[in-house]
Scaffold this motif. Structure first.
Motif, PDB file in Angstrom:
ATOM      1  N   UNK A  30       0.551 -15.824  -0.018  1.00 52.60           N
ATOM      2  CA  UNK A  30       0.499 -14.868   1.087  1.00 52.60           C
ATOM      3  C   UNK A  30       1.475 -13.719   0.852  1.00 52.60           C
ATOM      4  N   UNK A  31       2.648 -14.037   0.319  1.00 54.52           N
ATOM      5  CA  UNK A  31       3.635 -12.996   0.034  1.00 54.52           C
ATOM      6  C   UNK A  31       3.113 -12.016  -1.011  1.00 54.52           C
ATOM      7  N   UNK A  32       2.526 -12.556  -2.082  1.00 53.70           N
ATOM      8  CA  UNK A  32       2.001 -11.693  -3.134  1.00 53.70           C
ATOM      9  C   UNK A  32       0.831 -10.859  -2.625  1.00 53.70           C
ATOM     10  N   UNK A  33      -0.007 -11.455  -1.780  1.00 54.16           N
ATOM     11  CA  UNK A  33      -1.122 -10.708  -1.195  1.00 54.16           C
ATOM     12  C   UNK A  33      -0.623  -9.575  -0.302  1.00 54.16           C
ATOM     13  N   UNK A  34       0.517  -9.784   0.339  1.00 50.33           N
ATOM     14  CA  UNK A  34       1.106  -8.751   1.188  1.00 50.33           C
ATOM     15  C   UNK A  34       1.541  -7.558   0.353  1.00 50.33           C
ATOM     16  N   UNK A  35       2.192  -7.820  -0.766  1.00 55.44           N
ATOM     17  CA  UNK A  35       2.619  -6.733  -1.652  1.00 55.44           C
ATOM     18  C   UNK A  35       1.401  -6.006  -2.224  1.00 55.44           C
ATOM     19  N   UNK A  36       0.388  -6.761  -2.630  1.00 56.75           N
ATOM     20  CA  UNK A  36      -0.832  -6.148  -3.165  1.00 56.75           C
ATOM     21  C   UNK A  36      -1.532  -5.295  -2.104  1.00 56.75           C
ATOM     22  N   UNK A  37      -1.500  -5.742  -0.866  1.00 53.92           N
ATOM     23  CA  UNK A  37      -2.111  -4.964   0.212  1.00 53.92           C
ATOM     24  C   UNK A  37      -1.393  -3.631   0.387  1.00 53.92           C
ATOM     25  N   UNK A  38      -0.061  -3.661   0.236  1.00 55.78           N
ATOM     26  CA  UNK A  38       0.702  -2.411   0.324  1.00 55.78           C
ATOM     27  C   UNK A  38       0.286  -1.462  -0.802  1.00 55.78           C
ATOM     28  N   UNK A  39       0.164  -2.009  -1.996  1.00 56.91           N
ATOM     29  CA  UNK A  39      -0.258  -1.186  -3.127  1.00 56.91           C
ATOM     30  C   UNK A  39      -1.651  -0.603  -2.876  1.00 56.91           C
ATOM     31  N   UNK A  40      -2.564  -1.438  -2.422  1.00 56.72           N
ATOM     32  CA  UNK A  40      -3.929  -0.988  -2.179  1.00 56.72           C
ATOM     33  C   UNK A  40      -4.004   0.046  -1.058  1.00 56.72           C
ATOM     34  N   UNK A  41      -3.040   0.009  -0.146  1.00 51.39           N
ATOM     35  CA  UNK A  41      -2.997   0.984   0.947  1.00 51.39           C
ATOM     36  C   UNK A  41      -2.358   2.302   0.524  1.00 51.39           C
ATOM     37  N   UNK A  42      -1.917   2.377  -0.734  1.00 52.26           N
ATOM     38  CA  UNK A  42      -1.329   3.609  -1.241  1.00 52.26           C
ATOM     39  C   UNK A  42       0.180   3.677  -1.180  1.00 52.26           C
ATOM     40  N   UNK A  43       0.822   2.598  -0.735  1.00 48.08           N
ATOM     41  CA  UNK A  43       2.287   2.569  -0.701  1.00 48.08           C
ATOM     42  C   UNK A  43       2.806   2.522  -2.136  1.00 48.08           C
ATOM     43  N   UNK A  44       3.800   3.373  -2.423  1.00 51.32           N
ATOM     44  CA  UNK A  44       4.360   3.396  -3.771  1.00 51.32           C
ATOM     45  C   UNK A  44       5.884   3.291  -3.785  1.00 51.32           C
ATOM     46  N   UNK A  45       6.482   3.083  -2.618  1.00 55.52           N
ATOM     47  CA  UNK A  45       7.923   2.837  -2.559  1.00 55.52           C
ATOM     48  C   UNK A  45       8.160   1.439  -2.013  1.00 55.52           C
ATOM     49  N   UNK A  46       8.921   0.653  -2.769  1.00 54.05           N
ATOM     50  CA  UNK A  46       9.188  -0.742  -2.428  1.00 54.05           C
ATOM     51  C   UNK A  46      10.691  -0.983  -2.451  1.00 54.05           C
ATOM     52  N   UNK A  47      11.211  -1.574  -1.371  1.00 56.33           N
ATOM     53  CA  UNK A  47      12.642  -1.834  -1.258  1.00 56.33           C
ATOM     54  C   UNK A  47      12.911  -3.326  -1.138  1.00 56.33           C
ATOM     55  N   UNK A  48      13.976  -3.777  -1.787  1.00 55.02           N
ATOM     56  CA  UNK A  48      14.342  -5.186  -1.737  1.00 55.02           C
ATOM     57  C   UNK A  48      15.855  -5.303  -1.865  1.00 55.02           C
ATOM     58  N   UNK A  49      16.341  -6.542  -1.982  1.00 58.05           N
ATOM     59  CA  UNK A  49      17.775  -6.789  -2.114  1.00 58.05           C
ATOM     60  C   UNK A  49      18.000  -8.246  -2.494  1.00 58.05           C
TER      61      UNK A  49
END
Length: 318
Positions: A30-49
């Motif tokens: 589910x976590x990986x699908x969430x990141x992929x959904x962001x990519x597919x939606x055109x999101x290109x900035x990802x923040x983590x820590x």
């Protein structure tokens, strides 16, 4: 401000705390699908820590992004809390993430500690570099030490070309302002202090405009308070139960938004971008559905008449 980086952020970013099992666990798939959904939606900035799930967020984010063209996305992580491995021995993380306590966070603003933290992050991400490095919550440990000791190290990393841009990430507008005044920062990641609900960060943002420092606005939903069209009784604010007066204020804002055919979360996402200092709004998500909803809201048009009404609005006369 590093235009080469900020120009690639886009309006909407993905915040990685949720996929680090913030408050409750979510399955890897589910976590990986969430990141992929962001990519597919055109999101290109990802923040983590590293703080997010004791490295779990970085691992999950990297598992998706390392297979994407590196020049097509921007990624940031944070330093200041170095992870030191330990035997979990059946214990859970005590700082709000549903993960085994297989590491302990060590505040470390030394050059050696910051460099080690960044190297460890790159290993978890599976990448050879990050674009942006933020000093994470220096005010929660020692703001003066952060300014005197840690920020010069970040400047050195930028000067060496190890990162493209540097900044500070904090919930405190006052702490961020002190860092902006002390150091040539590219970015400030400000959590919850410039939102539709409240704007104590205005002096910081005005100074950022003057200094050429970009602001990444996070916490646009104020810990979930503004995340739904109707504000429930159990809504959170500032990481806890929202007080009655705050609930009432949010509900009055929701009603004002409805008068103009706009849902509260949509207005909350758009509001920070109206300030010239704000270069991006980054939002966390725990599911592909949440990502899709945020992207759709960001693409929704908001009438100027609403913003004029918001400027006139007070809690006493909604």
């Amino acid at each position: 401000m590093s235009a080469a980086v900020t120009g690639k952020l886009g309006r909407l970013g993905f915040g990685g705390a949720g996929i680090g099992n913030l408050y409750s666990a979510i399955p890897d798939g589910e976590a990986l699908a969430t990141v992929l959904a962001a990519w597919d939606a055109g999101v290109r900035y990802f923040d983590t820590a590293p703080h997010y799930g004791l490295g779990l967020s970085e691992q999950r984010l990297g598992a998706v992004l390392r297979d994407k063209p590196r020049q097509d996305f921007v990624i940031s992580t944070k330093v200041g809390r170095r992870l030191e491995r330990q035997d979990a021995a059946g214990h859970k993380d005590p700082e709000g993430f549903a993960v085994p306590a297989d590491a302990v966070r060590r505040w470390d603003f030394s050059e050696r500690g910051i460099r080690q933290s960044l190297e460890d992050s790159l290993e978890r991400l599976g990448l050879d570099r990050v674009d942006i490095t933020y000093l994470h919550d220096p005010d929660a440990f020692d703001l003066d030490a952060g300014i005197r000791q840690a920020l010069p190290v970040l400047e050195k990393l930028r000067g060496e070309g190890l990162v493209d841009a540097i900044g500070v990430g904090t919930n405190s507008a006052e702490a961020a302002l002190a860092c902006v005044e002390a150091t040539d920062l590219d970015l400030v990641m400000l959590a919850g202090r410039y939102t539709l609900l409240e704007q104590p960060g205005v002096p910081l943002l005005e100074r950022c405009v003057a200094r050429g420092t970009g602001v990444v606005a996070v916490g646009a939903f104020n810990s979930g308070l503004l995340a739904r069209p109707e504000v429930p009784d159990d809504a959170h604010y500032n990481y806890g139960q929202a007080p009655r007066e705050v609930l009432d204020r949010a509900r009055a804002l929701a009603a004002l938004c409805r008068d103009f055919g706009v849902e509260l979360p949509t207005a909350a996402l758009h509001f920070p971008l109206r300030h010239p200092a704000v270069v991006n709004v980054t939002v966390g998500a725990r599911s592909a559905g949440q990502v899709a909803a945020n992207a759709e809201r960001m693409d929704t048009s908001v009438p100027e008449e609403l913003w004029a009404a918001v400027e006139r609005w007070t809690p006493e006369s909604p």
